[in-house]
Design an enzyme around this catalytic site. Structure first.
Site, PDB file in Angstrom:
ATOM      1  N   GLU A  80      -7.093   8.508   6.143  1.00  0.00           N
ATOM      2  CA  GLU A  80      -7.323   9.211   7.413  1.00  0.00           C
ATOM      3  C   GLU A  80      -7.779  10.653   7.255  1.00  0.00           C
ATOM      4  OE1 GLU A  80      -3.943   8.788   9.990  1.00  0.00           O
ATOM      5  OE2 GLU A  80      -4.180   6.627  10.126  1.00  0.00           O
ATOM      6  N   GLU A  98      -3.500  -0.009   8.211  1.00  0.00           N
ATOM      7  CA  GLU A  98      -2.337   0.361   9.015  1.00  0.00           C
ATOM      8  C   GLU A  98      -2.529  -0.138  10.432  1.00  0.00           C
ATOM      9  OE1 GLU A  98      -1.203   4.538   9.214  1.00  0.00           O
ATOM     10  OE2 GLU A  98      -1.480   4.764   7.052  1.00  0.00           O
ATOM     11  N   ARG A 144       0.854  -1.189   0.000  1.00  0.00           N
ATOM     12  CA  ARG A 144       0.000   0.000   0.000  1.00  0.00           C
ATOM     13  C   ARG A 144       0.890   1.239   0.000  1.00  0.00           C
ATOM     14  NH1 ARG A 144      -2.044   3.087   4.625  1.00  0.00           N
ATOM     15  NH2 ARG A 144      -3.830   4.319   3.971  1.00  0.00           N
ATOM     16  N   ASN A 153      -7.339   1.917   9.899  1.00  0.00           N
ATOM     17  CA  ASN A 153      -6.060   2.142  10.571  1.00  0.00           C
ATOM     18  C   ASN A 153      -6.325   2.203  12.064  1.00  0.00           C
ATOM     19  OD1 ASN A 153      -5.153   2.459   7.984  1.00  0.00           O
ATOM     20  ND2 ASN A 153      -4.484   4.584   8.212  1.00  0.00           N
ATOM     21  N   TYR A 208      -4.480   2.347  15.898  1.00  0.00           N
ATOM     22  CA  TYR A 208      -3.290   2.472  16.742  1.00  0.00           C
ATOM     23  C   TYR A 208      -3.612   2.270  18.221  1.00  0.00           C
ATOM     24  CZ  TYR A 208      -0.714   3.660  12.591  1.00  0.00           C
ATOM     25  OH  TYR A 208      -0.120   3.576  11.359  1.00  0.00           O
ATOM     26  N   HIS A 234      -2.611  10.942   0.749  1.00  0.00           N
ATOM     27  CA  HIS A 234      -2.069  10.732   2.087  1.00  0.00           C
ATOM     28  C   HIS A 234      -1.460  12.065   2.533  1.00  0.00           C
ATOM     29  CE1 HIS A 234      -0.679   7.380   4.979  1.00  0.00           C
ATOM     30  NE2 HIS A 234      -0.320   8.515   5.557  1.00  0.00           N
TER      31      HIS A 234
HETATM   32  C1  PNW Z   1      -1.136   7.589  10.717  1.00  0.00           C
HETATM   33  N1  PNW Z   1      -3.422  10.591  15.963  1.00  0.00           N
HETATM   34  O1  PNW Z   1      -1.079   8.845  11.295  1.00  0.00           O
HETATM   35  C2  PNW Z   1      -0.725   7.829   9.276  1.00  0.00           C
HETATM   36  O2  PNW Z   1      -1.579   7.291   8.312  1.00  0.00           O
HETATM   37  C3  PNW Z   1       0.687   7.521   8.992  1.00  0.00           C
HETATM   38  O3  PNW Z   1       1.127   8.322   7.921  1.00  0.00           O
HETATM   39  C4  PNW Z   1       1.538   7.687  10.244  1.00  0.00           C
HETATM   40  O4  PNW Z   1       2.893   7.572   9.996  1.00  0.00           O
HETATM   41  C5  PNW Z   1       1.054   6.653  11.241  1.00  0.00           C
HETATM   42  O5  PNW Z   1      -0.336   6.736  11.452  1.00  0.00           O
HETATM   43  C6  PNW Z   1       1.767   6.725  12.588  1.00  0.00           C
HETATM   44  O6  PNW Z   1       1.504   7.948  13.212  1.00  0.00           O
HETATM   45  C7  PNW Z   1      -1.673   9.195  12.483  1.00  0.00           C
HETATM   46  O7  PNW Z   1      -2.981  11.653  16.487  1.00  0.00           O
HETATM   47  C8  PNW Z   1      -1.221  10.368  13.071  1.00  0.00           C
HETATM   48  O8  PNW Z   1      -4.376   9.953  16.455  1.00  0.00           O
HETATM   49  C9  PNW Z   1      -1.805  10.834  14.219  1.00  0.00           C
HETATM   50  C10 PNW Z   1      -2.839  10.122  14.793  1.00  0.00           C
HETATM   51  C11 PNW Z   1      -3.295   8.947  14.206  1.00  0.00           C
HETATM   52  C12 PNW Z   1      -2.704   8.491  13.048  1.00  0.00           C
END
Ligand code: PNW
Length: 495
Positions: A167, A388, A79, A296, A298, A122
């Site tokens: 995102e 992601e 991707r 995505n 996290y 992106h």
């Molecule tokens: C994503 N938050 O970014 C992006 O899609 C990527 O480009 C990035 O490198 C990756 O996650 C890691 O950060 C985010 O603040 C940035 O919640 C910030 C947030 C979430 C995702």
């Protein structure tokens, strides 16, 4: 502790992800002009140590080597995103030299047996369009659809999976409300307009792609969170979780899957003009049927509501873990990405955290996938792909440049087990794209946060697979998460 190998459904798609500005470099090569990230990176204080994407991983000059690396890691899909500013430097006029880079990349991927998965946006809007108002300007949505058509004309014969946006939450709210991402604006009304125009751009692009290519697989990638009230008994905490769910998840999910903004969100943001930017027909365009949802993930959030009195003195409406950049570009007071948080803030739960300070919460991913299946993608009859998931850790390389990242390996292991659990629960998850293939430019953190399966030495541009990368190559080859004999998150030795 020992765990048994865990097989995934046949045909499960294993891959890794990157994004143009984070890896390509060659920022002033081949006719490319500035994107908003080039401009933002020049603002003093915007990016840690004034890092920028001028060189990054030099992927523009090393794509063949990087494709060979992916092949050696048994990846079935890659991707990547195309840079609008490379392909249409003024946002309107195609640049054949820029487009040719991606055409060559796609050919190399196909020759290596790797499925190209293309993301059109992106976060690197051509600066020329930001100068006309950026995503707060409705015309940007129309130009985005025109850009989609140009890219499809060039690559549609070979690229079969297209996602429009990565995102939109980050693009709209970190970019236009918090101001910690490009274009660094702190204008709540503009952020809501940007969110709507991003969705509209998605819908118009889907219509354009569908018309040109009815057989293509089309989707969008959202970053989603799992907002839990810190105290289920507390009405304030439940309201805080509802608001953040509205402003993070449902503001995108509901228009895409139900053709309407949630009523409670509209009430929360009343007075910020969202109603004035939504034209007749927009929501129908946004709700165009999709072939997949990219997710995505996290971390989740435990939310509480600050008592009214404390709010006066505390940081304004801050949800810390989601916007923890702590960068305050150009010395302005910190702003929240949440335009109507009403005192909602995130409470640390004492879970282990990654290098970003983000809590490690794999069970949140399982719950998220089940929720999507039940409320959005299931009813729409479309599959989910994890587009992601990954973690930054303070990697230490040995003399040979090898990183024995048992912490990251453990993060992937735990999250893949959560995905497998969700599949058992009934979620239709078809693939997993790790973030990220390479260490890269981590936005406002510059090169200080490393998410790669592969270490990048930024002095020599050498790529060396980390322990997690070697492990992931086995996962991709065997379609299974191997059994484990040590608890990786505990740190220790990992043997
Ligand atoms: C994503 N938050 O970014 C992006 O899609 C990527 O480009 C990035 O490198 C990756 O996650 C890691 O950060 C985010 O603040 C940035 O919640 C910030 C947030 C979430 C995702």
């Amino acid at each position: 502790m020992s765990t048994t190998p865990l097989a995934f459904p046949e045909g499960f798609l294993w891959g890794a992800a990157t994004a143009a500005y984070q890896i390509e470099g060659a920022a002033h090569t081949g006719g490319r002009k500035d994107s908003i990230w080039d401009t933002f990176a020049r603002v003093p204080g915007a990016v840690a140590d004034a890092h920028n994407g001028d060189v990054a991983c030099d992927h523009y000059h090393r794509s063949s080597q990087d494709v060979a690396l992916m092949k050696s890691m048994n990846l079935k899909a890659y991707r990547f995103s195309t840079s609008w500013a490379r392909c249409m430097p003024d946002g309107r006029t195609p640049n054949p030299e820029g487009i040719a880079f991606y055409s060559q990349l796609v050919d190399e991927l196909l020759a290596a047996g790797i499925t190209p998965w293309l993301t059109l946006y992106h976060w690197d809007l051509p600066q020329a369009l930001e100068d006309e108002g950026g995503w707060a300007n409705r015309e940007t949505a129309e130009l985005f659809a025109a850009y989609a058509a140009v890219m499809h004309e060039a690559l549609g014969d070979r690229v079969r999976i297209w996602t429009t946006l990565n995102e939109p939450w980050c693009a709209a709210f970190l970019g236009y409300a918090a101001g910690i991402h490009a274009p660094g604006r702190q204008e709540p009304a503009a952020a809501l307009a940007a969110a709507h125009h991003l969705l509209l751009g998605h819908g118009l692009a889907v219509a354009e792609l569908r018309r040109r290519d009815p057989e293509a697989t089309l989707g969008i990638t959202l970053n989603l969170t799992v907002p839990d009230p810190a105290d289920l008994e507390s009405e304030g905490d439940r309201d805080a979780a509802r608001r953040i769910d509205g402003q993070f998840n449902r503001i995108f999910l509901d228009p895409l899957f139900r053709g309407a903004y949630p009523a409670d969100l509209l009430a929360d943001v009343a007075g910020l003009g969202l109603d004035t930017v939504v034209h007749d027909g927009d929501l129908a365009a946004i709700a165009a049927p999709l072939d997949l949802l990219g997710v995505n993930y996290y971390h989740g959030e435990s939310l509480t509501k600050a008592p009214a009195a404390a709010e006066e003195t505390a940081q304004p409406e801050t949800v810390t873990t989601t916007a923890q950049a702590a960068h305050d570009s150009a010395g302005r007071p910190e702003a929240s990405p949440f335009v109507a948080a009403d005192g909602a803030r995130s409470l640390p739960r004492g879970l282990p955290v990654t290098g970003m300070g983000w809590e490690v919460q794999p069970e949140g991913l399982r719950r998220l996938l089940n929720r999507l299946q039940d409320e959005y993608t299931g009813p729409a009859g479309i599959p989910i792909y994890i587009t992601e998931n990954g973690a930054a850790y303070p990697d230490v390389a040995d003399a040979d440049g090898f990183v024995d990242d048992q912490d990251r390996l453990g993060f992937f292991d735990a999250h893949l087990r959560a995905v497998r659990d969700a599949i058992d629960d009934g979620a239709d998850v078809r693939g997993y794209l790790a973030w990220s293939l390479l260490d890269n430019f981590e936005w406002s953190f510059g090169y200080h946060q490393r998410f790669g399966l592969v270490r990048v030495n930024y002095e020599t541009q050498e790529r060396i697979p980390k322990a997690s990368g070697l492990w992931y190559a086995k996962v991709a080859a065997s379609n299974a998460v191997p059994g484990r004999t040590a608890e990786p998150a505990a740190g220790a030795t990992g043997d």
